[in-house]
Enzyme design. Sequence first.
Site, PDB file in Angstrom:
ATOM      1  N   ASN A   1      34.674  53.472  29.887  1.00 39.03           N
ATOM      2  CA  ASN A   1      34.296  53.542  31.300  1.00 39.03           C
ATOM      3  C   ASN A   1      35.210  54.563  31.968  1.00 39.03           C
ATOM      4  O   ASN A   1      36.387  54.290  32.203  1.00 39.03           O
ATOM      5  CB  ASN A   1      34.463  52.157  31.938  1.00 39.03           C
ATOM      6  CG  ASN A   1      34.267  52.182  33.437  1.00 39.03           C
ATOM      7  OD1 ASN A   1      33.729  53.145  33.995  1.00 39.03           O
ATOM      8  ND2 ASN A   1      34.703  51.118  34.118  1.00 39.03           N
TER       9      ASN A   1
ATOM     10  N   LYS B   1      35.122  55.720  34.894  1.00 41.37           N
ATOM     11  CA  LYS B   1      35.298  55.483  36.339  1.00 41.37           C
ATOM     12  C   LYS B   1      35.091  56.796  37.123  1.00 41.37           C
ATOM     13  O   LYS B   1      34.307  57.628  36.712  1.00 41.37           O
ATOM     14  CB  LYS B   1      36.657  54.844  36.617  1.00 41.37           C
ATOM     15  CG  LYS B   1      36.920  53.633  35.715  1.00 41.37           C
ATOM     16  CD  LYS B   1      38.074  52.800  36.167  1.00 41.37           C
ATOM     17  CE  LYS B   1      38.350  51.723  35.129  1.00 41.37           C
ATOM     18  NZ  LYS B   1      39.245  50.684  35.589  1.00 41.37           N
TER      19      LYS B   1
ATOM     20  N   HIS C   1      31.000  45.292  37.566  1.00 40.70           N
ATOM     21  CA  HIS C   1      32.413  45.611  37.301  1.00 40.70           C
ATOM     22  C   HIS C   1      33.253  45.095  38.466  1.00 40.70           C
ATOM     23  O   HIS C   1      32.835  45.171  39.629  1.00 40.70           O
ATOM     24  CB  HIS C   1      32.592  47.127  37.136  1.00 40.70           C
ATOM     25  CG  HIS C   1      33.943  47.483  36.583  1.00 40.70           C
ATOM     26  ND1 HIS C   1      35.072  47.489  37.365  1.00 40.70           N
ATOM     27  CD2 HIS C   1      34.349  47.786  35.332  1.00 40.70           C
ATOM     28  CE1 HIS C   1      36.116  47.812  36.604  1.00 40.70           C
ATOM     29  NE2 HIS C   1      35.702  48.004  35.370  1.00 40.70           N
TER      30      HIS C   1
ATOM     31  N   GLU D   1      35.693  46.256  40.003  1.00 43.39           N
ATOM     32  CA  GLU D   1      35.971  47.229  41.078  1.00 43.39           C
ATOM     33  C   GLU D   1      34.791  47.314  42.040  1.00 43.39           C
ATOM     34  O   GLU D   1      34.970  47.494  43.246  1.00 43.39           O
ATOM     35  CB  GLU D   1      36.318  48.596  40.456  1.00 43.39           C
ATOM     36  CG  GLU D   1      37.712  48.558  39.824  1.00 43.39           C
ATOM     37  CD  GLU D   1      37.944  49.555  38.701  1.00 43.39           C
ATOM     38  OE1 GLU D   1      37.145  50.492  38.532  1.00 43.39           O
ATOM     39  OE2 GLU D   1      38.945  49.379  37.971  1.00 43.39           O
TER      40      GLU D   1
ATOM     41  N   GLU E   1      36.291  40.575  31.512  1.00 46.90           N
ATOM     42  CA  GLU E   1      37.356  41.445  31.993  1.00 46.90           C
ATOM     43  C   GLU E   1      38.211  40.708  33.019  1.00 46.90           C
ATOM     44  O   GLU E   1      37.878  40.713  34.223  1.00 46.90           O
ATOM     45  CB  GLU E   1      36.752  42.680  32.661  1.00 46.90           C
ATOM     46  CG  GLU E   1      35.908  43.519  31.744  1.00 46.90           C
ATOM     47  CD  GLU E   1      35.924  44.975  32.179  1.00 46.90           C
ATOM     48  OE1 GLU E   1      36.424  45.801  31.414  1.00 46.90           O
ATOM     49  OE2 GLU E   1      35.503  45.273  33.303  1.00 46.90           O
TER      50      GLU E   1
ATOM     51  N   GLY F   1      43.502  47.914  34.330  1.00 46.58           N
ATOM     52  CA  GLY F   1      44.296  49.031  34.834  1.00 46.58           C
ATOM     53  C   GLY F   1      45.739  48.660  35.152  1.00 46.58           C
ATOM     54  O   GLY F   1      46.434  49.418  35.826  1.00 46.58           O
TER      55      GLY F   1
ATOM     56  N   SER G   1      43.060  46.754  30.022  1.00 43.43           N
ATOM     57  CA  SER G   1      44.217  47.411  29.405  1.00 43.43           C
ATOM     58  C   SER G   1      44.192  47.371  27.880  1.00 43.43           C
ATOM     59  O   SER G   1      45.225  47.221  27.229  1.00 43.43           O
ATOM     60  CB  SER G   1      45.526  46.820  29.939  1.00 43.43           C
ATOM     61  OG  SER G   1      45.624  47.050  31.343  1.00 43.43           O
TER      62      SER G   1
HETATM   63  C1  PEP Z   1      37.623  48.774  32.908  1.00 43.87           C
HETATM   64  O1  PEP Z   1      37.478  49.733  33.631  1.00 43.87           O
HETATM   65  O2  PEP Z   1      36.653  48.049  32.706  1.00 43.87           O
HETATM   66  C2  PEP Z   1      38.911  48.523  32.278  1.00 43.87           C
HETATM   67  C3  PEP Z   1      39.023  47.517  31.463  1.00 43.87           C
HETATM   68  O3  PEP Z   1      39.928  49.385  32.587  1.00 43.87           O
HETATM   69  P1  PEP Z   1      41.362  49.488  31.830  1.00 43.87           P
HETATM   70  O4  PEP Z   1      41.047  49.604  30.345  1.00 43.87           O
HETATM   71  O5  PEP Z   1      41.985  50.730  32.368  1.00 43.87           O
HETATM   72  O6  PEP Z   1      42.118  48.259  32.126  1.00 43.87           O
END
Ligand code: PEP
Length: 256
Positions: free
Chosen positions: A10, A12, A100, A102, A172, A178, A218
Amino acid sequence: MTRKDLMAGNWKMNTSHLEAIQMVQKLGYRLDPADYDRVEVLVCPPFTALRSVQTVIETDYLPIALGAQNCHWEEAGAYTGEISPTMLAKLGVSYVIVGHSERRQMFGDDDGAVAKKLRAVLGAGMTPILALGETLDQREAAVIEEIIGGQLHAALDGLDAETGGGLVVAYEPIWAIGTGRTASDEQAAEAVGFLRGLIRESWGEATADSTRILYGGSMNPGNVAGLMAKRDIDGGLIGGAALDPDKFAAMIRYYK
Ligand code: PEP
């Protein structure tokens, strides 16, 4: 039933279309046919780079799937700034991330909007990646199952296994996205196993067995193998680390 692992990057709101071309080319150089046999590889660039990335994938014969990070639920109309599922499908997009954190936290995507988007993605012949997860407060208050179970049920309510069964779920935990803080292998496996159990209750054994459930938060080359060793975890939704083709390729090749 064996579920093919899915590693989804992803990106972003990162990369111009030119940078995106370079990213997918670099990724292609680092992977070989055995990797694609073992793992399905997916990249989700920003909307503005979808066409460019799709062209590279096609002209270089890369077996990399193309995904979008969001969409609107309507087909067309007066929705300034929005992108419809049909527009994405026409671009060769086969996966769309819905829900997601975000989007849920910053752009008001509540359970109702997520459910509508999920149905619209299915209706356009693409596969939704339904993202869900709990906050740190919710984990500490031990209401994880209520939260992620509620998010799953709200998104899938009224769908049957035949219509909805092809979807991908991404667990998630918000506190891990992040932040550099990953869920332990056990925490991730427990939540993913719980979600699979709910799918089993709603849609039966065969669909629960065939549904891919990813972990995201992460994930990186150092922790991928431990997470992927868990039977119920079928891949990753990867943010930061997927922006580095070396790291993302290393994660796709976690099994080596
Ligand atoms: C994500 O954007 O779904 C995500 C898991 O980001 P990160 O791997 O940076 O934590």
